[in-house]
Scaffold this motif. Sequence first.
Motif, mmCIF file in Angstrom:
data_model
loop_
_atom_site.group_PDB
_atom_site.id
_atom_site.type_symbol
_atom_site.label_atom_id
_atom_site.label_comp_id
_atom_site.label_asym_id
_atom_site.label_seq_id
_atom_site.Cartn_x
_atom_site.Cartn_y
_atom_site.Cartn_z
ATOM 1 N N GLN A 71 0.884 -1.082 -0.027
ATOM 2 C CA GLN A 71 -0.009 0.099 -0.037
ATOM 3 C C GLN A 71 0.873 1.046 0.102
ATOM 4 O OE1 GLN A 71 -2.712 0.013 3.273
ATOM 5 N NE2 GLN A 71 -4.175 1.425 2.173
ATOM 6 N N SER A 72 0.446 2.276 -0.795
ATOM 7 C CA SER A 72 1.184 3.735 -0.853
ATOM 8 C C SER A 72 1.110 4.055 0.437
ATOM 9 C CB SER A 72 0.498 4.520 -1.910
ATOM 10 O OG SER A 72 0.647 4.067 -2.968
ATOM 11 N N THR A 73 2.180 4.878 0.978
ATOM 12 C CA THR A 73 2.293 5.608 2.389
ATOM 13 C C THR A 73 2.649 6.920 2.133
ATOM 14 O OG1 THR A 73 4.530 4.771 2.778
ATOM 15 C CG2 THR A 73 2.871 3.635 3.501
ATOM 16 N N ILE A 74 2.374 7.780 3.217
ATOM 17 C CA ILE A 74 2.862 9.129 3.134
ATOM 18 C C ILE A 74 4.424 9.106 3.562
ATOM 19 C CG2 ILE A 74 2.792 11.454 4.726
ATOM 20 C CD1 ILE A 74 0.207 10.821 3.048
ATOM 21 N N THR A 75 5.057 10.066 2.649
ATOM 22 C CA THR A 75 6.442 10.158 3.061
ATOM 23 C C THR A 75 7.042 10.364 4.230
ATOM 24 O OG1 THR A 75 8.457 11.246 2.198
ATOM 25 C CG2 THR A 75 6.667 12.571 2.651
ATOM 26 N N THR A 76 8.020 9.860 4.845
ATOM 27 C CA THR A 76 8.885 10.005 6.127
ATOM 28 C C THR A 76 9.645 11.070 5.959
ATOM 29 O OG1 THR A 76 10.271 8.214 5.592
ATOM 30 C CG2 THR A 76 8.235 7.606 6.917
ATOM 31 N N ASP A 77 10.045 11.745 5.036
ATOM 32 C CA ASP A 77 10.997 12.642 4.728
ATOM 33 C C ASP A 77 10.557 14.052 5.317
ATOM 34 O OD1 ASP A 77 12.697 14.679 3.639
ATOM 35 O OD2 ASP A 77 13.261 13.450 1.885
ATOM 36 N N GLU A 78 10.878 14.523 6.362
ATOM 37 C CA GLU A 78 10.485 15.705 6.924
ATOM 38 C C GLU A 78 10.833 17.052 6.123
ATOM 39 O OE1 GLU A 78 8.540 16.229 9.831
ATOM 40 O OE2 GLU A 78 8.670 13.912 9.947
ATOM 41 N N LYS A 79 11.800 16.804 5.389
ATOM 42 C CA LYS A 79 12.077 18.169 4.157
ATOM 43 C C LYS A 79 11.017 18.319 3.409
ATOM 44 C CE LYS A 79 16.975 18.010 4.547
ATOM 45 N NZ LYS A 79 18.328 17.497 4.074
ATOM 46 N N ILE A 80 10.305 17.049 2.776
ATOM 47 C CA ILE A 80 9.181 17.202 1.929
ATOM 48 C C ILE A 80 7.971 17.721 2.566
ATOM 49 C CG2 ILE A 80 7.932 15.809 0.453
ATOM 50 C CD1 ILE A 80 10.301 13.972 -0.258
ATOM 51 N N ILE A 81 7.841 17.242 3.793
ATOM 52 C CA ILE A 81 6.525 17.501 4.725
ATOM 53 C C ILE A 81 6.806 18.919 4.819
ATOM 54 C CG2 ILE A 81 5.427 17.499 6.815
ATOM 55 C CD1 ILE A 81 6.055 14.244 6.431
ATOM 56 N N SER A 82 7.804 19.578 5.510
ATOM 57 C CA SER A 82 8.189 20.994 5.632
ATOM 58 C C SER A 82 7.845 21.966 4.443
ATOM 59 C CB SER A 82 9.527 21.178 6.154
ATOM 60 O OG SER A 82 9.829 22.524 6.284
ATOM 61 N N LYS A 83 8.215 21.410 3.090
ATOM 62 C CA LYS A 83 8.263 21.983 1.791
ATOM 63 C C LYS A 83 6.679 22.148 1.533
ATOM 64 C CE LYS A 83 9.679 22.095 -2.859
ATOM 65 N NZ LYS A 83 8.662 23.183 -3.296
ATOM 66 N N ILE A 84 6.113 20.838 1.643
ATOM 67 C CA ILE A 84 4.270 20.889 1.572
ATOM 68 C C ILE A 84 3.725 21.950 2.276
ATOM 69 C CG2 ILE A 84 2.291 19.755 1.836
ATOM 70 C CD1 ILE A 84 4.006 17.027 1.608
ATOM 71 N N LYS A 85 4.215 22.206 3.464
ATOM 72 C CA LYS A 85 3.671 23.141 4.407
ATOM 73 C C LYS A 85 3.804 24.728 3.847
ATOM 74 C CE LYS A 85 3.091 24.843 9.014
ATOM 75 N NZ LYS A 85 3.290 24.915 10.269
ATOM 76 N N GLN A 86 5.253 24.869 3.467
ATOM 77 C CA GLN A 86 5.767 26.394 2.765
ATOM 78 C C GLN A 86 5.065 26.560 1.545
ATOM 79 O OE1 GLN A 86 7.563 28.515 4.704
ATOM 80 N NE2 GLN A 86 7.183 27.076 6.215
ATOM 81 N N ASP A 87 4.900 25.614 0.689
ATOM 82 C CA ASP A 87 4.115 25.696 -0.616
ATOM 83 C C ASP A 87 2.819 25.958 -0.364
ATOM 84 O OD1 ASP A 87 6.472 24.979 -1.884
ATOM 85 O OD2 ASP A 87 5.934 22.893 -2.596
ATOM 86 N N LEU A 88 1.851 25.391 0.418
ATOM 87 C CA LEU A 88 0.470 25.694 0.855
ATOM 88 C C LEU A 88 0.357 27.108 1.359
ATOM 89 C CD1 LEU A 88 -0.745 22.539 2.332
ATOM 90 C CD2 LEU A 88 -1.324 23.290 0.141
ATOM 91 N N ILE A 89 1.278 27.557 2.046
ATOM 92 C CA ILE A 89 1.274 28.718 2.742
ATOM 93 C C ILE A 89 1.381 29.787 1.644
ATOM 94 C CG2 ILE A 89 2.493 30.383 4.147
ATOM 95 C CD1 ILE A 89 3.113 28.245 6.218
ATOM 96 N N HIS A 90 2.451 29.731 0.927
ATOM 97 C CA HIS A 90 2.841 30.751 -0.183
ATOM 98 C C HIS A 90 1.390 30.601 -1.205
ATOM 99 C CE1 HIS A 90 6.527 31.964 1.115
ATOM 100 N NE2 HIS A 90 6.798 30.687 1.304
ATOM 101 N N GLU A 91 1.081 29.505 -1.692
ATOM 102 C CA GLU A 91 -0.132 29.520 -2.389
ATOM 103 C C GLU A 91 -1.366 30.394 -2.096
ATOM 104 O OE1 GLU A 91 -1.072 25.270 -3.070
ATOM 105 O OE2 GLU A 91 0.941 24.916 -4.073
ATOM 106 N N SER A 92 -1.614 30.145 -0.684
ATOM 107 C CA SER A 92 -2.772 30.779 -0.136
ATOM 108 C C SER A 92 -2.558 32.258 0.061
ATOM 109 C CB SER A 92 -3.185 30.315 1.051
ATOM 110 O OG SER A 92 -3.417 28.911 1.149
#
Length: 118
Positions: A71-92
């Motif tokens: 089964q697919s899983t959410i990444t465990t790479d904290e850098k990617i997760i941090s980037k996702i958050k930053q991207d969402l902030i900048h998009e909004s």
Amino acid sequence: MNFIANDREPVYQQIIRYMRQLVVKGILKPGDPVPSRREMAINIKVNPNTVQKAYKEMEDMGIITTVRTHQSTITTDEKIISKIKQDLIHESLGVFIENMKSIEVEKDEIIKIIKDSY
């Protein structure tokens, strides 16, 4: 899942944003399994090919990891997760700023409103 599609953008992109938001909110944690493509399609009432496209994009972005026959899983790479958050902030923030500019609200007034409202 509380996914509601809109008509303004492709559904697969909306699925990606939705999943990114679940990760940032901590609803989906690093290493958590994600629903199968078929399950997701049934849950959010969209074509399985649309979900497949979204999952493929998320794999390419590093948001989810898929190992053959697992089964697919959410990444465990904290850098990617941090980037996702930053991207969402900048998009909004980008949408918000463009909206404020369109009604000619000055930067100082926006900052005051945010401070008063947050």
